[in-house]
Design an enzyme around this catalytic site. Structure first.
Site, short mmCIF file in Angstrom:
data_model
loop_
_atom_site.label_atom_id
_atom_site.label_comp_id
_atom_site.label_asym_id
_atom_site.label_seq_id
_atom_site.Cartn_x
_atom_site.Cartn_y
_atom_site.Cartn_z
CE LYS A 1 -3.32 -2.33 2.63
NZ LYS A 1 -4.47 -2.80 3.58
CD GLN B 1 -3.07 -4.74 6.31
OE1 GLN B 1 -3.58 -3.30 5.84
NE2 GLN B 1 -3.84 -5.89 5.97
CG ASP C 1 -10.06 -0.35 4.87
OD1 ASP C 1 -9.84 -1.11 3.07
OD2 ASP C 1 -9.15 -0.97 5.28
N1 GUN Z 1 -6.59 -7.91 5.73
C1 GUN Z 1 -6.97 -8.11 4.68
N2 GUN Z 1 -7.67 -7.49 4.05
C2 GUN Z 1 -7.75 -6.57 4.18
C3 GUN Z 1 -8.03 -4.79 3.56
O1 GUN Z 1 -8.21 -4.75 2.55
N3 GUN Z 1 -7.95 -3.72 5.06
C4 GUN Z 1 -7.57 -3.84 5.58
N4 GUN Z 1 -7.70 -2.61 6.07
N5 GUN Z 1 -7.36 -5.08 6.66
C5 GUN Z 1 -7.23 -6.28 5.22
#
Ligand code: GUN
Length: 286
Positions: free
Chosen positions: A53, A97, A120
């Site tokens: 990211k 996350q 998100d």
């Molecule tokens: N963990 C696995 N996929 C994701 C996601 O798309 N966003 C977040 N925040 N955590 C994750």
């Protein structure tokens, strides 16, 4: 009859090129989109996702700030940071996350994020808006899957869509998006009986269980569209999905590879959501 590979990596690269242009025009107005990422603990997969990211933000001109906390951090400390990020006008997106260490109440933390910065789409407000068919921020993985289906002109209306997995990250929001597009949606999970009978009826089969080779060719209908959301590490250290790709591909009309399918699209959608958040906060969208 051959199958078509859904090239998420290529599609994501086109989306990122378009976003770069948009970011350049924001910069001319003195606006630099920024994303704050909160990472707690030492989950190897999470560390990897966060670094992807960060790298993509850098690539396209979004400012990213990663806040790393040790495994034993108390919830209050993270809440305090979220409060600060919410009230900081130079932060446009906030992402926690997942998963979080067990002693932290995930829902409690998500509840604290300002919905206008919830890139998100996991806050109760954004999930509620999605349920009401008035989405604000759409969770990145489901959004990326819909974008792939649309780009490859795969019809959704009236189709049997089967989702294996019911997480808040993928299964639940994906079911709402497919329902909004008039698919007949079935959600399966670890307690589903006769799973293969249900998956065999799927015109569109989406799998997010986190088990390598979980979907075998006998579980898939001829000509189905298969979306593999799994990310697993094989015994040889290779990244593989939840679908037995080599065998299943011979039966399907469309299939996503792992890597290079859903993963890059998830990140591209996060970038898109961050730019949308920035424009929303700067009054560039009503
Ligand atoms: N963990 C696995 N996929 C994701 C996601 O798309 N966003 C977040 N925040 N955590 C994750």
């Amino acid at each position: 009859m051959g199958y078509t590979l859904i090239n998420g990596k290529f599609l994501a690269s086109i989306i990122k090129e378009d976003l770069k242009i948009e970011i350049d025009s924001l910069r001319k107005k003195g606006i630099i989109p920024s994303l704050a990422v909160i990472l707690v603990g030492e989950n190897k997969a999470s560390e990897k996702y966060v670094s992807f990211k960060e790298k993509t933000c850098q690539e396209i001109g979004i400012k990213s700030i990663v806040f790393k906390f040790s495994e034993d951090t108390q919830e209050e400390e993270i809440t305090k940071l979220i409060d600060e990020l919410n009230s900081n006008p130079s932060v446009n997106g906030i992402l926690i996350q997942l998963p979080l260490p067990k002693h932290i109440d995930q829902n409690n933390l998500l509840l604290k994020i300002d919905p206008l910065k919830d890139v998100d789409g996991f806050t109760p407000y954004c999930l509620g808006k999605l349920l009401m068919d008035e989405p604000l921020f759409v969770p990145c993985t489901p959004k990326g899957i819909l974008r792939m289906l649309d780009t490859y002109e795969i019809g959704i209306e009236g189709k049997n869509a089967v989702i294996v997995g019911r997480s808040i990250i993928v299964g639940k929001p994906l079911s709402l998006l497919l329902l909004k597009r008039n698919a007949t949606v079935t959600i399966c999970h670890s307690k589903t009986e006769s799973l293969e009978e249900i998956t065999r009826r799927a015109d569109i089969l989406c799998v997010a269980v986190g088990k390598p080779n979980f979907i075998t060719e006998d579980m898939v209908k001829d000509g189905a569209v298969v979306i593999d959301i799994g990310i697993n590490v094989s015994a040889y250290g290779k990244i593989i999905g939840d679908v037995d790709f080599e065998r299943v591909k011979e039966k399907v009309s469309f299939i996503t590879p792992v890597p290079g399918g859903v993963g890059p699209m998830t990140i591209a959608m996060l970038m898109e959501n961050t730019i949308f958040a920035t424009k929303l906060q700067k009054g560039l969208i009503e």
